[in-house]
Design a protein around this motif. Structure first.
Motif, PDB file in Angstrom:
ATOM      1  N   PHE B  72       0.264   1.218   5.842  1.00  0.00           N
ATOM      2  CA  PHE B  72      -0.392   0.009   5.316  1.00  0.00           C
ATOM      3  C   PHE B  72      -0.450  -1.122   6.343  1.00  0.00           C
ATOM      4  CE2 PHE B  72       3.284  -2.141   2.648  1.00  0.00           C
ATOM      5  CZ  PHE B  72       4.057  -2.278   3.781  1.00  0.00           C
ATOM      6  N   MET B 378      -6.055  -7.482   1.636  1.00  0.00           N
ATOM      7  CA  MET B 378      -7.487  -7.658   1.907  1.00  0.00           C
ATOM      8  C   MET B 378      -8.329  -6.584   1.228  1.00  0.00           C
ATOM      9  SD  MET B 378      -7.728 -10.478   3.361  1.00  0.00           S
ATOM     10  CE  MET B 378      -9.479 -10.508   3.688  1.00  0.00           C
ATOM     11  N   GLU B 379      -7.808  -5.380   1.146  1.00  0.00           N
ATOM     12  CA  GLU B 379      -8.522  -4.331   0.412  1.00  0.00           C
ATOM     13  C   GLU B 379      -8.095  -4.426  -1.051  1.00  0.00           C
ATOM     14  OE1 GLU B 379      -7.170  -0.339   1.110  1.00  0.00           O
ATOM     15  OE2 GLU B 379      -8.994   0.577   0.318  1.00  0.00           O
ATOM     16  N   MET B 426      -4.099   2.016   4.003  1.00  0.00           N
ATOM     17  CA  MET B 426      -4.185   0.902   3.061  1.00  0.00           C
ATOM     18  C   MET B 426      -4.598  -0.375   3.759  1.00  0.00           C
ATOM     19  SD  MET B 426      -0.731   1.415   0.822  1.00  0.00           S
ATOM     20  CE  MET B 426       0.199   2.424   1.961  1.00  0.00           C
ATOM     21  N   GLY B 427      -5.514  -1.105   3.147  1.00  0.00           N
ATOM     22  CA  GLY B 427      -5.867  -2.430   3.639  1.00  0.00           C
ATOM     23  C   GLY B 427      -4.836  -3.438   3.163  1.00  0.00           C
ATOM     24  N   GLY B 428      -3.632  -3.283   3.669  1.00  0.00           N
ATOM     25  CA  GLY B 428      -2.513  -4.139   3.263  1.00  0.00           C
ATOM     26  C   GLY B 428      -1.805  -3.582   2.047  1.00  0.00           C
TER      27      GLY B 428
END
Lengths: 151, 752
Positions: B72, B378-379, B426-428
């Motif tokens: 992530f 962000m995602e 993962m976007g964060g």
């Protein structure tokens, strides 16, 4: 629904979509260009940044009906092999953490450097302030822009 | 050189055919293939030989290493394979990295959280590499009729000095793959490391900068539909009725229905947190069409009554009462002050604090508060699901597949072996994606519409769904004697709905360094859900404590670093009480390193310095911040950070993560807050939830690691908590006023 002929990354592409559809969703859902990201939908985070006639725009609030025949460049078309000076500097500084916002950051930085090839720190901060990086890679982003400008 | 028995997680080393690229993995092949971000692409081998579940070797010597844990942004996808490659003794340029499948038979703890990935993976990853190296040596020994002890390796080549023979790993891979797993293996000495400790670039770097599909939101499948949900607009509300007459006939819309994420009475685990049990699901062809239909829904919501749910959590089965009501931030603040005035639940008591305070020459009492925080990855939350009668395929961002697979199995009524969960980049995460209700929702929706579905939360859905960092409150008291010695220390802390002193925080510094010590906690029930947020609990209590200690040091007339070091000396030489949860020498070590590297004591005009340190998640961090005022706004000129996390695998990437934690901490200290009015979150997107931006980040950050041979401890979380204290302490130097209530700036743009 309506037909639109778009000029994307140097290629003509046809789509049949509702005229109010933002460019972001045309790219992602209809053309399978997923480099531009959805982050907020209200032009506040910059994850969806693409170039319209070479200028950085937020594709999440740009209806397809106003694009017309203006040329669109997405991250997929910024360079052939990921070797645009900004992309190269991005790899050199190993900026990414999660990576999600990075394509938007790169597109914004690339358009900015084209308009201002030798920016000051303050100009970099002003130009990049519309792009949120939740992981906090800002110090490296600034360094990249300086490297790309110098290189 | 350490000899280690291979019984540790031996099943992981057994040769397995489950990884051979067959089955459902093929459908996700774009997620798996990963070229290193180098200019010259590797030539792919004609054949792969699986040595164990962590690696396979091609006949041409190219090695594929599978990174077991979800990625992530902590760069574990580079660091974990580096550990394997080190013990395998291969040239990193010959390595391809792939995300391993989620498979509890092959891997243990495929969980990103608690800063534990490298710490707990360390031994197993080393052994995976060392075992493979041993098998290659044995294969060479057999081929060359030489004793295995005489076979050496270097950078992917096997050597037999006496006969002058040598061979690349690829030449011996086939034979090695057929050999039995050795009973014991040799691990390298730290001094012989060639990859660990040398910075390597992010293995996904090129894919990231060219916008290739990596994330859950990028997932696509033929015939895939898009789904969104509508959840109640307020905590304390539930669904009453849906009028979808307008939305149902809109273009591209396939179906609109309500779903219950979990069955009623389902006994949840601690990660099954699900704020809104019943949701409205909208399914259609494209994202824009579904978004529009979602807006056209007319939904009635109604308040719910108190209810109780059973959660099988850390302390065993618990009954948790969820109170009815529409809560307000103003009410939260009043309630917390009320609780803080009452005696709390005693967690630790040393000496006789009451008497010491009575006899003190000086007593300092201060109260600190912090609001709820949204993670704001962000995602946004999303997941792909394709559920059919005989299998369920899932792909998306999640930190903890192991915590949710049983829940999904129970919800679908499908055994685990028919469920396949793929971990996308993962976007964060920041803790938020340890709670994967959205995966279950996607599966339930796919099952209902009998089609592959990608569920996407809008930013607003994501930010207003709960699972927040709790709101906290802490009151500290310190007693100084006539010689300005700290003779007693008290902390009473609580929160909504959990205390920040849980799980051992009461045993951390300065416990053990003060003769008379008291720690108490309290909590207030709420219907606003909470979840782990980067360094849970520490992310408040660390900053509050370090801010308070700064003020106590000042009252005692001592330099803030010297004051802490004196206390740590006491804890080292003559510790008070039992169960002290820190190593005073390592704690002092980071303070000393930060003091040296920051040039502490060489103050410059208009530079205002704040220091703070903390220990959590097994690592020690100290920060010195240099703050200036520019056009009325505070700005960090330089953040100097010292970390002791043992051996550092990938130094530049580790520094990057520390830089991120510093920026994250400064942002949340200055601006971070989620507030509520009548149960409604008052912020729902980045136009009103203030996030730190590039012009507010430090101008420079330097990160320094204590050099030692201690096995790696945590990295992702420890640099985060002390930042809040360092910011408060630096701000004080500017304004002359202490900052007690986060966010320190809030919506204020200028310090007034």
């Amino acid at each position: 629904m309506a037909n639109f002929t778009l000029s994307i990354n140097g290629k003509k592409q046809q789509v049949d979509v509702d005229p109010s559809t933002p460019l972001l969703w045309v790219l992602r859902d209809h053309l399978n260009l997923v480099g531009a990201k959805y982050g907020c939908g209200v032009a506040q985070c910059g994850s969806c940044t693409v170039h319209l006639e070479g200028v950085a725009v937020r594709s999440c609030m740009l209806p397809i009906s106003v694009v017309g025949n203006q040329s669109i460049t997405t991250i997929e078309g910024l360079s052939e092999k990921g070797d645009h000076p900004v992309q190269k500097a991005w790899l050199e500084h190993d900026v990414a953490q999660c990576g999600y916002c990075q394509t938007g950051q790169i597109m914004n930085a690339a358009a900015f450097l084209k308009a201002n090839p030798n920016p000051s720190d303050e100009e970099i901060e002003a130009a990049m302030s519309g792009n949120i990086c939740r992981c906090g890679t800002y110090v490296r982003i600034k360094a990249v822009i300086k490297t790309a400008a110098a290189g | 050189m350490a000899i280690v028995k291979t019984t540790y997680n031996r099943r992981s080393f057994l040769k397995t055919t489950a990884l051979a690229g067959g089955g459902m993995m093929l459908g996700f092949s774009w997620l798996a293939g990963c070229q290193p971000a180098s200019e010259e692409a590797l030539e792919m081998p004609k054949e792969w030989f699986e040595i164990n579940s962590f690696l396979k070797i091609g006949e041409n010597g190219v090695v594929t290493i599978l990174s077991p844990n979800p990625e992530f942004g902590q760069n574990v996808k580079t660091a974990m394979p580096m550990i394997v490659a080190e013990e395998l003794d291969v040239d990193w340029k010959q390595v391809i990295v792939e995300q391993a499948p989620f498979n509890t038979d092959l891997y243990t703890r495929q969980f990103t959280g608690g800063s534990q990935g490298i710490r707990q993976g360390w031994q197993g990853l080393r052994m995976a590499g060392a075992t493979a190296r041993q098998l290659l040596r044995e294969a060479a020994a057999q081929a060359w009729q030489a004793p295995v002890e005489e076979i050496t390796t270097e950078a992917g080549v096997l050597y037999h000095k006496n006969s002058g023979k040598s061979a690349g790993y690829g030449e011996m891979a086939s034979a090695a793959a057929g050999l039995p797993v050795p009973e014991e293996v040799q691990l390298k000495d730290v001094k012989d490391f060639r990859i660990i400790g040398q910075s390597r670039k992010n293995v996904d770097g090129l894919k990231i900068v060219t916008g290739q599909p990596l994330f859950g939101v990028d997932y696509r499948r033929d015939g895939m539909l898009i789904a969104m949900i509508s959840h109640p607009p307020a905590f304390g509300m539930k669904l009453k009725s849906v009028d979808d007459s307008a939305a149902r006939n809109m273009p591209g819309i396939k179906d609109i229905f309500t779903i219950k994420t979990y069955e009623e009475e389902y006994e949840r685990n601690a990660f099954d947190t699900n704020t809104f049990p019943e949701l409205v699901a909208i399914v259609g062809n494209t994202t824009w069409e579904v978004m529009n239909a979602k807006k056209a829904l007319r939904i009635e919501w109604e308040p719910f009554s108190d209810y109780t749910e059973t959660v099988n959590s850390w302390g065993g089965k618990q009954s948790v009462r969820i109170p009815a009501g529409l809560e307000n931030t103003s009410g939260h603040i009043a309630k917390m002050a009320e609780m803080a005035a009452k005696p709390g639940n005693v967690l630790r008591k040393d000496g006789d604090p009451e008497a010491a305070f009575k006899n003190a020459a000086k007593v300092i009492e201060r109260t600190y508060t912090a609001p709820f925080l949204a993670h704001n990855c962000m995602e946004p939350m999303n997941f792909f699901a394709h559920v059919t009668a005989d299998k369920a395929e899932l792909a998306g961002p999640l930190q903890a597949p192991e915590f949710i697979e049983q829940t999904l199995s129970a919800r679908l009524g499908m055994p685990l072996e028919k469920i396949d969960i793929h971990m996308t980049r993962m976007g964060g995460g920041f803790g938020r994606r340890a709670y994967s209700h959205h995966m279950v929702e996607a599966a339930v929706i796919s099952q209902k519409v009998n089609a592959p579905v990608k569920l996407l939360y809008t930013r607003e859905d994501d930010m207003t769904f709960g699972i927040y960092r709790p709101a906290y409150h802490a009151t500290y008291r310190a007693a100084l004697d006539a010689d300005n010695n700290l003779i007693a220390y008290q902390v009473k802390a609580g929160g909504i709905p959990e205390s920040p002193l849980g799980r051992g925080a009461a045993n951390r510094f300065p416990a053990g360094a003060v003769d008379n010590y008291l720690a108490e906690e309290w909590a207030i029930a709420s219907n606003i859900t909470i979840g782990a947020f980067r360094a849970p609990r520490s992310n408040f209590i660390g900053g509050a404590e370090q801010s308070f200690l700064d003020e106590v040091a000042e009252a005692a007339g001592k330099d803030p670093i010297e004051f802490r070091l004196d206390l740590l000396k006491r804890a080292q030489n003559n510790p008070v009480g039992e169960n002290n949860d820190y190593d005073p020498a390592r704690y002092a070590g980071v303070l000393e390193l930060a003091r040296e590297k920051s040039g502490w004591g060489q103050e410059q005009p208009n530079i205002h310095r704040g220091v703070a340190a903390y220990f959590c998640h097994n690592s020690y961090v100290a920060h010195v911040l240099d703050l200036t005022i520019e056009k009325g706004k505070p700005r960090i000129e330089r953040a100097c950070c010292a970390i002791d996390c043992g051996i550092v695998i990938n130094p530049d990437a580790a520094a990057n993560m520390a830089e991120g934690a510093i920026v994250d901490g400064i942002g949340n200290a200055f601006f971070g807050a989620m507030t509520f009015k009548e149960g409604v979150p008052e912020k729902n997107n980045f136009n009103n939830y203030r996030m730190i931006r590039i012009g507010e980040a430090p101008k420079a950050i330097d990160v320094h690691f204590v050099q030692n041979d201690i096995d790696p401890t945590g990295m992702g979380e420890p640099p985060f908590p002390p930042i809040f204290g360092a910011v408060a302490n630096a701000l004080y130097k500017v304004t002359g006023r202490r900052s007690y209530d986060q966010p320190f700036l809030g919506d204020k743009q200028v310090l007034g």
